[in-house]
Write a protein that holds these residues in place. Sequence first.
Motif, mmCIF file in Angstrom:
data_model
loop_
_atom_site.group_PDB
_atom_site.id
_atom_site.type_symbol
_atom_site.label_atom_id
_atom_site.label_comp_id
_atom_site.label_asym_id
_atom_site.label_seq_id
_atom_site.Cartn_x
_atom_site.Cartn_y
_atom_site.Cartn_z
ATOM 1 N N ASP A 150 0.839 -1.199 0.000
ATOM 2 C CA ASP A 150 0.000 0.000 0.000
ATOM 3 C C ASP A 150 0.876 1.253 0.000
ATOM 4 O OD1 ASP A 150 1.003 0.157 2.625
ATOM 5 O OD2 ASP A 150 -0.719 -0.972 3.384
ATOM 6 N N PHE A 151 0.210 2.413 -0.061
ATOM 7 C CA PHE A 151 0.939 3.678 -0.131
ATOM 8 C C PHE A 151 1.818 3.886 1.089
ATOM 9 C CE2 PHE A 151 -2.594 4.634 -3.057
ATOM 10 C CZ PHE A 151 -1.850 5.043 -4.149
ATOM 11 N N ALA A 152 1.290 3.559 2.259
ATOM 12 C CA ALA A 152 2.031 3.844 3.488
ATOM 13 C C ALA A 152 3.345 3.063 3.525
ATOM 14 C CB ALA A 152 1.162 3.503 4.702
ATOM 15 N N ARG A 203 11.920 6.095 -9.363
ATOM 16 C CA ARG A 203 12.168 7.282 -8.535
ATOM 17 C C ARG A 203 10.883 8.073 -8.337
ATOM 18 N NH1 ARG A 203 16.477 7.660 -12.363
ATOM 19 N NH2 ARG A 203 15.645 9.585 -13.242
ATOM 20 N N ASN A 204 10.114 8.228 -9.442
ATOM 21 C CA ASN A 204 8.869 8.992 -9.344
ATOM 22 C C ASN A 204 7.793 8.254 -8.556
ATOM 23 O OD1 ASN A 204 9.742 11.270 -10.715
ATOM 24 N ND2 ASN A 204 9.258 10.401 -12.718
ATOM 25 N N LEU A 205 7.809 6.933 -8.645
ATOM 26 C CA LEU A 205 6.837 6.144 -7.880
ATOM 27 C C LEU A 205 7.021 6.380 -6.381
ATOM 28 C CD1 LEU A 205 4.633 4.207 -8.837
ATOM 29 C CD2 LEU A 205 6.320 2.372 -8.797
ATOM 30 N N ALA A 257 4.346 8.102 -3.957
ATOM 31 C CA ALA A 257 3.784 7.495 -2.748
ATOM 32 C C ALA A 257 3.936 8.440 -1.562
ATOM 33 C CB ALA A 257 4.470 6.163 -2.467
ATOM 34 N N ARG A 258 5.090 9.073 -1.485
ATOM 35 C CA ARG A 258 5.315 10.008 -0.370
ATOM 36 C C ARG A 258 4.415 11.226 -0.493
ATOM 37 N NH1 ARG A 258 11.873 8.769 -0.396
ATOM 38 N NH2 ARG A 258 11.663 6.847 0.815
ATOM 39 N N ASP A 318 -8.899 11.397 -6.835
ATOM 40 C CA ASP A 318 -9.743 10.685 -7.797
ATOM 41 C C ASP A 318 -10.110 11.514 -9.015
ATOM 42 O OD1 ASP A 318 -11.468 12.466 -6.680
ATOM 43 O OD2 ASP A 318 -12.998 11.005 -6.119
ATOM 44 N N THR A 319 -9.421 12.646 -9.216
ATOM 45 C CA THR A 319 -9.676 13.428 -10.423
ATOM 46 C C THR A 319 -8.412 13.490 -11.280
ATOM 47 O OG1 THR A 319 -8.984 15.545 -9.468
ATOM 48 C CG2 THR A 319 -11.290 14.880 -9.141
ATOM 49 N N GLU A 320 -8.606 13.604 -12.578
ATOM 50 C CA GLU A 320 -7.456 13.681 -13.476
ATOM 51 C C GLU A 320 -6.550 14.850 -13.129
ATOM 52 O OE1 GLU A 320 -7.865 12.703 -17.831
ATOM 53 O OE2 GLU A 320 -9.978 12.903 -17.322
ATOM 54 N N ALA A 321 -7.156 16.000 -12.839
ATOM 55 C CA ALA A 321 -6.345 17.188 -12.580
ATOM 56 C C ALA A 321 -5.451 16.984 -11.367
ATOM 57 C CB ALA A 321 -7.255 18.399 -12.375
ATOM 58 N N ALA A 322 -5.989 16.394 -10.315
ATOM 59 C CA ALA A 322 -5.193 16.172 -9.111
ATOM 60 C C ALA A 322 -4.161 15.070 -9.342
ATOM 61 C CB ALA A 322 -6.109 15.814 -7.940
ATOM 62 N N LEU A 323 -4.542 14.054 -10.071
ATOM 63 C CA LEU A 323 -3.603 12.965 -10.352
ATOM 64 C C LEU A 323 -2.395 13.466 -11.141
ATOM 65 C CD1 LEU A 323 -6.252 10.237 -11.218
ATOM 66 C CD2 LEU A 323 -4.545 10.066 -9.380
ATOM 67 N N LEU A 324 -2.644 14.435 -12.032
ATOM 68 C CA LEU A 324 -1.566 14.961 -12.873
ATOM 69 C C LEU A 324 -0.475 15.660 -12.074
ATOM 70 C CD1 LEU A 324 -3.477 16.319 -15.992
ATOM 71 C CD2 LEU A 324 -1.625 14.630 -15.994
ATOM 72 N N THR A 325 -0.788 16.061 -10.842
ATOM 73 C CA THR A 325 0.219 16.754 -10.031
ATOM 74 C C THR A 325 1.188 15.769 -9.365
ATOM 75 O OG1 THR A 325 -1.063 16.705 -7.970
ATOM 76 C CG2 THR A 325 -1.511 18.515 -9.503
ATOM 77 N N ILE A 326 0.898 14.479 -9.452
ATOM 78 C CA ILE A 326 1.728 13.487 -8.773
ATOM 79 C C ILE A 326 2.858 13.041 -9.695
ATOM 80 C CG2 ILE A 326 1.717 11.137 -7.846
ATOM 81 C CD1 ILE A 326 -1.161 11.756 -6.872
ATOM 82 N N PRO A 327 4.082 12.973 -9.183
ATOM 83 C CA PRO A 327 5.233 12.604 -10.020
ATOM 84 C C PRO A 327 5.025 11.268 -10.722
ATOM 85 C CG PRO A 327 5.980 13.406 -7.891
ATOM 86 C CD PRO A 327 4.478 13.317 -7.821
ATOM 87 N N GLY A 328 5.333 11.229 -11.995
ATOM 88 C CA GLY A 328 5.242 9.998 -12.761
ATOM 89 C C GLY A 328 3.889 9.756 -13.396
#
Length: 358
Positions: free
Chosen positions: A73-75, A99-101, A105-106, A118-128
Motif C-alpha cells: 500500500d501507499f504507506a 524514482r517517481n513512484l 507514494a510520499r 480521484d480526479t485527473e487534474a489532481a492525479l496529474l500533479t503526482i510525479p510519474g
Amino acid sequence: MSNKVSPQIAAPLLAWYDAEARVLPWRAPPGSPAPANDPAGPYRVWLSEVMLQQTQVATVIPYFERWTARWPDFASLAAADDAEVMSMWAGLGYYARARNLLKGARAVVAEHGGRLPDTEAALLTIPGIGAYTAAAIAAIAFGRRAVVVDGNVERVVARLLAIETPMPAVKPAIRAATDSITPDVRAGDFAQAMMDLGSRICTPRNPKCLLCPIAGPCAARMEGAPERYPVKAAKKVRPVRRGTMFWLTHEDRVWLVRRPEKGLLGGMRALPTGPWQDTPPALTGAPVAADWRVLPATATHGFTHFELVCALAAARWDGHTPPGEGEWWPIADIESAGLPTVFARAAKLFREDGGCGG
DNA sequence: AAAGCGTGGAA
DNA sequence: TTTCCAAGCTT
C-alpha cells in the motif's frame, strides 16, 4: 462529451471485453469500478499503470507480484528505503519511473491523506503520472469518464477512421476521436477493452480482423490494408556509442558505484564506466590507476536512442579504497545488487572470463 | 517541443 | 538477424 457514435463502437467492444477480458493481478472483474480496498484498488491500479508504461504485460506481472508483496500500500511504499526500491525495479527499465513512484507514494501520504486523488487534474500533479496514466487511473480505479489514449488506442482509432495524417502530429485528432467514442458509463472497462483489443486483435502486424468485435465500422478494414495505420513519420537511425566498463576486484568482492540521480540509469547501482562516446575511450574514467586487462569480449546493449558497445577491463586491487562513492560487493551475490540489465550482463561476462575474482 | 530515457517479446 | 515497438513521462 456525450455523442451518438459511441454505441456503435462501445457496445460491441464492451460485450467482447465481458467475454474475453484477460485475468490480470491488478484488474477487477468487468462491470464495476474497484472499491477503495479492493485487490484492484487505486494503489494497485496506479502501480500497474506506471509499470506498464512502455512495457508489456507479460514483463510486468512478476515485478508487480514481487512489489505488492513487499509494499502492499501507499504507506509501506512511502516508508521504503530508496535503495531497496531501485533494486526491486532493476531490470524493468526506465528507472525514472521507480524514482517517481517513490516520490508519488510520499506525496500521496504527505499531501493527500494516504489516498490517491480521484480526479485527473489532481492525479496529474503526482510525479510519474502524465496524461495517459491520470486518465487511466480516474477511469479504472474511480469509475470516472476519462479519455484514455495509449499506443494501442492510437492504433485502433487510426484504423477505425483510416486516418492518413502521420504520427505524432495526428495525436490531438486521435484524442478527439477517442473522446467521441468513449461511453459515459464503464469508461474504465472501455479503456481496458480498447487496450486488450490493441494488444491481442488489432496488433501492429497481421491484425486479426476476423476476430475483431468492431471490424464492421472499421474504415481501414474496409480498405483491405489495416496494418497501414497508423501512418508514421520516418524514424532516425540509432547511433553507436562506445565505452568501457571496469571490473575492479578485491579478494572476493567487486567495486560497485551508484549512478547520479538524473540521466541514463539514474540512481541505479552500477559497474564503474568511463564516458560513452563516438570513439573508444580506452581506460578513461577508470576508478583507479591499475594494471587493467582488457577482455577479448565486448558488451553490447541497445538503449532507446543509441546502441552501446563497451570494452571490458578487469583488474585486481589491493590498495586503498577507490575514490568516490561506492562499495565492495560480494561477487557471489552480484545478482542481488539490483544492477540494470546492461551491467548484469557485463558482470556475467566478467565472471565467465574468470581472470579476476570470478 | 524534441529529445532523453531500458528492456525484452514477437515476427 | 534485424526491426519494431510496448497500458509514456519529463524537461
